[in-house]
Structures are given as C-alpha cells and as structure tokens.
Design an enzyme around this catalytic site. Structure first.
Site, PDB file in Angstrom:
ATOM      1  N   GLY A   1      13.823  23.111  17.331  1.00 20.37           N
ATOM      2  CA  GLY A   1      13.688  24.326  18.143  1.00 20.37           C
ATOM      3  C   GLY A   1      12.468  24.293  19.047  1.00 20.37           C
ATOM      4  O   GLY A   1      12.442  24.977  20.079  1.00 20.37           O
TER       5      GLY A   1
ATOM      6  N   ALA B   1      12.413  25.220  14.248  1.00 18.91           N
ATOM      7  CA  ALA B   1      12.671  26.485  13.557  1.00 18.91           C
ATOM      8  C   ALA B   1      12.083  26.382  12.153  1.00 18.91           C
ATOM      9  O   ALA B   1      11.902  25.282  11.620  1.00 18.91           O
ATOM     10  CB  ALA B   1      14.170  26.732  13.499  1.00 18.91           C
TER      11      ALA B   1
ATOM     12  N   GLU C   1      13.597  22.470  22.014  1.00 18.48           N
ATOM     13  CA  GLU C   1      14.538  23.356  22.709  1.00 18.48           C
ATOM     14  C   GLU C   1      13.804  24.484  23.432  1.00 18.48           C
ATOM     15  O   GLU C   1      14.194  24.894  24.524  1.00 18.48           O
ATOM     16  CB  GLU C   1      15.553  23.907  21.690  1.00 18.48           C
ATOM     17  CG  GLU C   1      16.471  22.800  21.184  1.00 18.48           C
ATOM     18  CD  GLU C   1      17.239  23.180  19.923  1.00 18.48           C
ATOM     19  OE1 GLU C   1      16.602  23.584  18.933  1.00 18.48           O
ATOM     20  OE2 GLU C   1      18.470  23.087  19.931  1.00 18.48           O
TER      21      GLU C   1
ATOM     22  N   GLU D   1      17.211  17.620  13.656  1.00 20.08           N
ATOM     23  CA  GLU D   1      17.962  18.513  12.765  1.00 20.08           C
ATOM     24  C   GLU D   1      18.962  17.768  11.885  1.00 20.08           C
ATOM     25  O   GLU D   1      19.293  18.207  10.787  1.00 20.08           O
ATOM     26  CB  GLU D   1      18.713  19.580  13.586  1.00 20.08           C
ATOM     27  CG  GLU D   1      17.824  20.616  14.245  1.00 20.08           C
ATOM     28  CD  GLU D   1      17.352  20.237  15.640  1.00 20.08           C
ATOM     29  OE1 GLU D   1      17.397  19.037  15.998  1.00 20.08           O
ATOM     30  OE2 GLU D   1      16.930  21.140  16.377  1.00 20.08           O
TER      31      GLU D   1
HETATM   32  N1  CAA Z   1       9.342  24.685   9.442  1.00 20.92           N
HETATM   33  C1  CAA Z   1       8.492  25.166   8.516  1.00 20.92           C
HETATM   34  N2  CAA Z   1       7.317  24.571   8.216  1.00 20.92           N
HETATM   35  C2  CAA Z   1       7.013  23.439   8.883  1.00 20.92           C
HETATM   36  C3  CAA Z   1       7.848  22.892   9.871  1.00 20.92           C
HETATM   37  C4  CAA Z   1       9.065  23.569  10.146  1.00 20.92           C
HETATM   38  N3  CAA Z   1       9.919  23.156  11.092  1.00 20.92           N
HETATM   39  N4  CAA Z   1       7.272  21.762  10.351  1.00 20.92           N
HETATM   40  C5  CAA Z   1       6.109  21.619   9.680  1.00 20.92           C
HETATM   41  N5  CAA Z   1       5.940  22.624   8.806  1.00 20.92           N
HETATM   42  C6  CAA Z   1       4.815  22.857   7.888  1.00 20.92           C
HETATM   43  C7  CAA Z   1       4.866  21.894   6.706  1.00 20.92           C
HETATM   44  O1  CAA Z   1       5.729  22.378   5.697  1.00 20.92           O
HETATM   45  C8  CAA Z   1       3.409  21.895   6.284  1.00 20.92           C
HETATM   46  O2  CAA Z   1       3.150  23.080   5.538  1.00 20.92           O
HETATM   47  P1  CAA Z   1       2.236  23.006   4.188  1.00 20.92           P
HETATM   48  O3  CAA Z   1       0.900  22.536   4.663  1.00 20.92           O
HETATM   49  O4  CAA Z   1       2.251  24.420   3.710  1.00 20.92           O
HETATM   50  O5  CAA Z   1       2.893  22.019   3.293  1.00 20.92           O
HETATM   51  C9  CAA Z   1       2.659  22.023   7.605  1.00 20.92           C
HETATM   52  O6  CAA Z   1       3.602  22.537   8.546  1.00 20.92           O
HETATM   53  C10 CAA Z   1       2.167  20.680   8.131  1.00 20.92           C
HETATM   54  O7  CAA Z   1       3.274  19.798   8.182  1.00 20.92           O
HETATM   55  P2  CAA Z   1       3.269  18.336   7.513  1.00 20.92           P
HETATM   56  O8  CAA Z   1       2.388  18.314   6.302  1.00 20.92           O
HETATM   57  O9  CAA Z   1       4.696  17.914   7.319  1.00 20.92           O
HETATM   58  O10 CAA Z   1       2.568  17.513   8.685  1.00 20.92           O
HETATM   59  P3  CAA Z   1       2.748  15.965   9.023  1.00 20.92           P
HETATM   60  O11 CAA Z   1       1.718  15.648  10.050  1.00 20.92           O
HETATM   61  O12 CAA Z   1       2.789  15.154   7.789  1.00 20.92           O
HETATM   62  O13 CAA Z   1       4.227  15.845   9.696  1.00 20.92           O
HETATM   63  C11 CAA Z   1       6.010  16.529  11.165  1.00 20.92           C
HETATM   64  C12 CAA Z   1       4.483  16.465  10.917  1.00 20.92           C
HETATM   65  C13 CAA Z   1       6.561  15.107  11.369  1.00 20.92           C
HETATM   66  C14 CAA Z   1       6.236  17.348  12.428  1.00 20.92           C
HETATM   67  C15 CAA Z   1       6.710  17.185   9.949  1.00 20.92           C
HETATM   68  O14 CAA Z   1       6.034  18.406   9.647  1.00 20.92           O
HETATM   69  C16 CAA Z   1       8.147  17.507  10.168  1.00 20.92           C
HETATM   70  O15 CAA Z   1       8.984  16.611  10.103  1.00 20.92           O
HETATM   71  N6  CAA Z   1       8.491  18.794  10.408  1.00 20.92           N
HETATM   72  C17 CAA Z   1       9.849  19.251  10.534  1.00 20.92           C
HETATM   73  C18 CAA Z   1      10.449  18.858  11.887  1.00 20.92           C
HETATM   74  C19 CAA Z   1      11.897  19.312  11.963  1.00 20.92           C
HETATM   75  O16 CAA Z   1      12.740  18.888  11.199  1.00 20.92           O
HETATM   76  N7  CAA Z   1      12.206  20.213  12.915  1.00 20.92           N
HETATM   77  C20 CAA Z   1      13.519  20.760  13.089  1.00 20.92           C
HETATM   78  C21 CAA Z   1      13.623  22.079  12.372  1.00 20.92           C
HETATM   79  S1  CAA Z   1      15.267  22.729  12.333  1.00 20.92           S
HETATM   80  C22 CAA Z   1      15.504  23.441  13.843  1.00 20.92           C
HETATM   81  O17 CAA Z   1      14.639  23.485  14.689  1.00 20.92           O
HETATM   82  C23 CAA Z   1      16.873  24.038  14.006  1.00 20.92           C
HETATM   83  C24 CAA Z   1      17.303  24.374  15.381  1.00 20.92           C
HETATM   84  O18 CAA Z   1      17.463  23.580  16.289  1.00 20.92           O
HETATM   85  C25 CAA Z   1      17.689  25.739  15.615  1.00 20.92           C
END
Ligand code: CAA
Length: 258
Positions: A109, A65, A112, A132
């Site tokens: 998400g 998400a 999921e 998360e």
């Molecule tokens: N939401 C918003 N933006 C996201 C995102 C997310 N879940 N995941 C990645 N992005 C964005 C980053 O902010 C980045 O944007 P900018 O270039 O503008 O800075 C871009 O995508 C590229 O990401 P990274 O620079 O972080 O890429 P990376 O290769 O270094 O890392 C990754 C990749 C390990 C997937 C890392 O992006 C990450 O940890 N992402 C978040 C994963 C996460 O926590 N997901 C759970 C979300 S909460 C959820 O889903 C709730 C639910 O169950 C309902």
C-alpha cells in the site's frame, strides 16, 4: 495529546505532509488514511496552496497496509465495508498536484500510495515493491493496475509475482519515478519542485494535471479534444494575459491564479 499520524507544515504555497507512524514504518491503518484524507481535502481547497508534497521518513515512505490490523479480518469484514475502496480512490480526485517524496521502503500500500500521487521523486535509498503475494493476498489499493501503467507489464508481473523490491535506479529506469536525488536532499528537492509548480498559474496547473490524467482514461481522440478545449478555456483567464504579456515585455509574470 496523541501525536498526529500525519504532520503538516506550510512552506510558502506548498503544503508538506509527513506520514508519522515511524515505529511501524508508516504502516497504513484506517486512522492514518483518514488523517491524510482530511489534510489533503483541506489543502486542496485552500487558495493559498498550489502544490502538496507527501513524504515519510528516512527508513520508510510506508511499508504497506497495516498487517497487524488486517491479520484476523475475514472476507466478510473487508468486502462488506469495501475496505478502503471508497476513501482510497477519493485520494486521487484531489485537483492540486501531489508529489510523493520517497526515501526507504515504499511497499504494498505504500508503493500504491506513492503511485496515487502525480509523480514520485525518489531518494537514492528508496525501495519499491508489491510484496503482498508473500502474505497470501494481492495488491489491493491499485497496484495491479497502476504499476503496469507505470513500468509496463513485464516488470509489473515480475515485481508482483516474485515480491522482489526494486531500487531507486531501477525505478527511474523503468519510469516509476521522475528523478532520483541524494537521500539528504530529498525534501529540499521535492519542496523546490513543488515551489516551482505553485508559482505557476493555478488554473493552468489544475488543467495540465487533469489532461495528463485523462490520457490514461480515454482514447487518444477524446483526450486530444479534452486537451484542446481546456487549452481554449485558459484564454479566459487573467493569468493567460499576464503570462503572455510578461513574455513579450521580457519580465517575470505575476500570476493571480485566476
Ligand atoms: N504493517 C504493520 N507493521 C509493519 C509493517 C506493515 N506493513 N511493516 C513493518 N511493520 C512493523 C514491524 O512489525 C516492526 O514492528 P515491531 O518493531 O513492533 O516488531 C516495525 O514495523 C519495523 O519493521 P521490521 O522489524 O520488520 O523492520 P526491518 O528493517 O527488519 O524490515 C521491511 C523492513 C522489509 C519493510 C519489513 O518490515 C516488511 O517486510 N514489512 C512488510 C512489507 C509488506 O509486506 N507490505 C505489504 C503489506 S499488505 C498491503 O499493503 C496490502 C495492500 O496492497 C492493500
């Protein structure tokens, strides 16, 4: 004109939907989910489509998400609108089979969403996780319920509590994905599987999906009765006559999907 957040292509009787927010690793926001929902609704109702493939890009199926969108939300914001409760759960009510073709990250998400599909074909580059907990929340789109059903309690607890990711090989071993294919063959293999499914009699495909899903919602006794009654019902279709006659006559069946 803005690029769609979900692209759609039709290949024969298969609809290929591609999540298209590459700069945000396909992070799922309300707009993307609304576009996805509208396309699934359209193809689910289209008699010319027999199966749907949902994919992302090489780097991410979806990284979860949209954290940027959620970061300032309050309890009141999410609970009063039942954040994605309604529409998200509607996604699983579509009747046509949906295959998730996953390369790269399927996190939060994103994992999921893949689990909402009927089965997952993974590229060898795929990485699955429910991270998360690192954000001070828990999975909110079904991860605590669907992941243990797919991989068992021990591995689900491990993934959800530690936030570690699992690779495609571990995901296949633990039953989350049905097969692992080389990354450069992912779409080809998923379309091939979808083409096979869409060549089958549509009434049988819809009933098979409903019956398998019923196994997770009912007692064995009820599930077996549900299966048996649907099996009986298929003898009312033209396709049952065609399928069985074609076998006896040693030819390929020509299903009319009715
Ligand atoms: N939401 C918003 N933006 C996201 C995102 C997310 N879940 N995941 C990645 N992005 C964005 C980053 O902010 C980045 O944007 P900018 O270039 O503008 O800075 C871009 O995508 C590229 O990401 P990274 O620079 O972080 O890429 P990376 O290769 O270094 O890392 C990754 C990749 C390990 C997937 C890392 O992006 C990450 O940890 N992402 C978040 C994963 C996460 O926590 N997901 C759970 C979300 S909460 C959820 O889903 C709730 C639910 O169950 C309902």
């Amino acid at each position: 004109m803005n690029e769609p957040l979900v692209k759609a292509e039709v290949h024969g009787r298969v609809a290929l939907l591609t999540l298209n927010r590459p700069k945000a690793l396909n992070a799922l926001n309300n707009e993307l989910i609304a576009e996805l929902y509208a396309l699934l609704k359209k193809y689910d109702a289209d008699n010319e489509i027999g199966c749907i493939v949902l994919t992302g890009n090489e780097k991410a199926f979806a990284a979860g998400a949209d954290i940027g969108a959620m970061k300032d939300w309050t309890y009141h914001d999410v609970s009063s609108q039942d954040y994605l409760g309604g529409q998200w759960e509607e996604l699983r009510r579509f009747r046509k089979p949906i295959i998730a073709a996953v390369a790269g990250y399927a996190l939060g998400g994103g994992c999921e969403l893949a689990m909402l599909c009927d089965f997952i074909i993974a590229a060898d580059s795929a990485r699955f996780g429910q991270p998360e907990i690192k954000l001070g929340v828990i999975p909110g789109f079904g991860g605590t319920q669907r992941l243990p059903r797919a991989v068992g309690k021990a591995k689900a607890m491990d993934l959800i509590l530690t936030s570690r990711m699992m690779n495609a090989e571990e995901a296949e071993r633990s039953g989350l994905v049905s097969r692992v294919v080389p990354a450069d063959k992912l779409i080809e293999e998923a379309l091939e599987a979808a083409t096979v499914i869409s060549s089958m009699s549509l009434p049988s495909v819809l009933m098979a999906k409903e019956c398998v899903n019923r196994a997770f919602e009912s007692s064995l006794e009820e599930g077996l009765l549900f299966e048996r009654r649907n099996f009986h019902g298929l003898f009312a279709t033209d396709d049952q006559k065609e399928g069985m006659r074609a076998f006896v006559e040693k030819r390929k069946p020509e299903f009319k999907h009715r």
